[in-house]
Design an enzyme around this catalytic site. Structure first.
Site, mmCIF file in Angstrom:
data_model
loop_
_atom_site.group_PDB
_atom_site.id
_atom_site.type_symbol
_atom_site.label_atom_id
_atom_site.label_comp_id
_atom_site.label_asym_id
_atom_site.label_seq_id
_atom_site.Cartn_x
_atom_site.Cartn_y
_atom_site.Cartn_z
ATOM 1 N N ARG A 286 -8.211 -15.977 -8.358
ATOM 2 C CA ARG A 286 -7.485 -15.741 -7.108
ATOM 3 C C ARG A 286 -7.928 -16.814 -6.119
ATOM 4 O O ARG A 286 -8.891 -16.647 -5.376
ATOM 5 C CB ARG A 286 -7.756 -14.328 -6.592
ATOM 6 C CG ARG A 286 -7.272 -13.242 -7.553
ATOM 7 C CD ARG A 286 -7.510 -11.850 -7.039
ATOM 8 N NE ARG A 286 -7.082 -10.835 -7.994
ATOM 9 C CZ ARG A 286 -7.275 -9.529 -7.844
ATOM 10 N NH1 ARG A 286 -7.887 -9.070 -6.755
ATOM 11 N NH2 ARG A 286 -6.867 -8.675 -8.762
ATOM 12 N N SER B 77 -8.948 -0.203 -7.388
ATOM 13 C CA SER B 77 -7.612 0.050 -6.870
ATOM 14 C C SER B 77 -6.804 0.629 -8.023
ATOM 15 O O SER B 77 -6.792 0.066 -9.117
ATOM 16 C CB SER B 77 -6.976 -1.246 -6.366
ATOM 17 O OG SER B 77 -5.638 -1.035 -5.986
ATOM 18 N N GLN C 26 -12.263 -7.580 -14.251
ATOM 19 C CA GLN C 26 -11.998 -6.153 -14.118
ATOM 20 C C GLN C 26 -11.881 -5.504 -15.494
ATOM 21 O O GLN C 26 -11.580 -6.166 -16.481
ATOM 22 C CB GLN C 26 -10.674 -5.903 -13.385
ATOM 23 C CG GLN C 26 -10.635 -6.300 -11.937
ATOM 24 C CD GLN C 26 -9.308 -5.951 -11.291
ATOM 25 O OE1 GLN C 26 -9.184 -5.959 -10.077
ATOM 26 N NE2 GLN C 26 -8.284 -5.643 -12.072
ATOM 27 N N GLU D 62 -15.295 -1.330 -2.045
ATOM 28 C CA GLU D 62 -14.220 -0.941 -2.965
ATOM 29 C C GLU D 62 -14.612 -1.211 -4.413
ATOM 30 O O GLU D 62 -15.004 -2.321 -4.771
ATOM 31 C CB GLU D 62 -12.937 -1.704 -2.635
ATOM 32 C CG GLU D 62 -11.768 -1.339 -3.541
ATOM 33 C CD GLU D 62 -10.579 -2.252 -3.357
ATOM 34 O OE1 GLU D 62 -9.898 -2.520 -4.365
ATOM 35 O OE2 GLU D 62 -10.340 -2.700 -2.214
ATOM 36 N N ASP E 15 -7.616 3.681 -3.321
ATOM 37 C CA ASP E 15 -8.810 2.898 -3.632
ATOM 38 C C ASP E 15 -10.025 3.818 -3.704
ATOM 39 O O ASP E 15 -10.199 4.691 -2.843
ATOM 40 C CB ASP E 15 -9.075 1.845 -2.549
ATOM 41 C CG ASP E 15 -8.069 0.708 -2.567
ATOM 42 O OD1 ASP E 15 -7.352 0.565 -3.577
ATOM 43 O OD2 ASP E 15 -8.005 -0.042 -1.573
#
Length: 332
Positions: free
Chosen positions: A107, A249, A122, A246, A233
């Site tokens: 990203r 999500s 992830q 966090e 979240d």
């Protein structure tokens, strides 16, 4: 950047590497058992024309390139939010069955700090559900199972490394973005999350993507994977950094009705021409629930690290590396 006072990692560099493996090996097994998931291989890149890449908030630039033997452009994935649902269909997964994959992404537009890196890893997971399970209670029960898996993993890691003392609150507090706005009307969305996480330790903030009473969004969500009325979240309180943190999500994914409504709200109805979107609108793809659970995020939290660069290899500015070193934070 947040620099905890008198910070010193509880684990050495080599201990950290061993602990990361223990944590990842343990958690993915706990998660798979809790949600009935099986591991599958995942792509690093997809074609631009497929429309299957995650658009995140819709403004992030994707890493893209042309290829020698294939026409068109390829994109490095930003997550596997859409790809997973297609895989469930193509691999023949049935109701109650699901998959998870190790997702690695880039990203490029993320602002790097203690919690954010341009490299994202992830556990991306997705599960086939029924029409009757597209409800808030099923979502909440799934959240509780994930938090339980995190707690079990935390106990296993602390048993091997007693110097660690992180505790996770298993009793999840559920609250919607609208309720947060009403509770803290003068605060920004992130400030609201800080306040609620500090009070309740483990929180699931629900209904992210649509506009609040003030006409603004709590946070952005792409309109073509999460149903904004059935998502959220998982957030923990990070005592070391003093902020909401966090972990995941996730949410129940769009059906034909919510997909069209959300695309219309975002003025993106042209996406209905992509194969993925057509297969939702004509109800070819199964109804699903899914999400992403940050691997480095979880390692950082349970191993009590001050910077995500202590548990993953990425690119950081010389300025950040030097400042971190001055505060006993050693980036890999």
């Amino acid at each position: 950047m947040i620099y905890p006072k008198e910070y010193k990692s509880a684990l050495t560099l080599r201990e950290t590497q061993k602990a990361i493996k223990l944590l990842k090996d343990t958690f993915q097994l706990k998660l798979a058992n809790a949600l009935n998931l099986e591991r599958v291989s995942a792509p690093l890149m997809v074609t631009k024309a497929s429309g299957i890449n995650d658009d995140l908030n819709g403004v992030e630039r994707k890493v893209h390139f042309t290829m020698k033997n294939v026409e068109g452009e390829a994109e490095v994935v930003q997550s596997l939010a859409k790809w997973k649902r297609m895989a469930l269909y193509k691999y023949g997964f049935k109701h109650g069955e699901g998959l998870y994959a190790d997702m690695n992404a880039i990203r490029r537009d993320d602002d790097t700090d203690n919690l954010h890196s341009m490299f994202v890893d992830q556990w991306d997971w997705c599960k086939v559900i029924s029409k009757e399970e597209r409800n808030e209670e099923y979502l909440k029960e799934t959240v509780r199972k994930i938090v339980k898996a995190i707690s079990q993993t935390n106990n296993a890691v602390k048993k091997e490394y007693p110097v660690l003392n992180f505790e996770i609150e298993e009793d999840v507090f559920f609250i919607t973005t609208l309720e947060l706005e009403e509770k803290y009307p003068e605060l920004s969305p992130k400030e609201r999350e800080n306040e609620i996480a500090k009070e309740h330790k483990t929180v699931f903030v629900m209904k992210i993507g649509g506009k609040l009473k003030n006409g603004k969004k709590h946070d952005g969500r792409a309109p073509d994977y999460d149903d904004w009325s059935l998502n959220g979240d998982i957030i923990c309180w990070n005592e070391l950094l003093g902020c909401a943190y966090e972990i995941s999500s996730m949410g129940i994914r769009v059906d034909a009705k919510s997909l069209h409504a959300q695309l219309e709200e975002e003025n993106l109805l042209e996406r209905e021409n992509f194969e993925f979107h057509k297969m939702i609108l004509n109800e070819t793809l199964p109804l699903t629930i899914g999400g992403g659970i940050g691997q480095s995020r979880l390692c950082m939290l349970l191993l009590q690290k001050a910077h995500i660069g202590e548990v993953q290899c990425s690119i950081w500015s010389d300025e950040m590396r030097n400042e971190c070193k001055e505060h006993n934070i050693y980036l890999l």
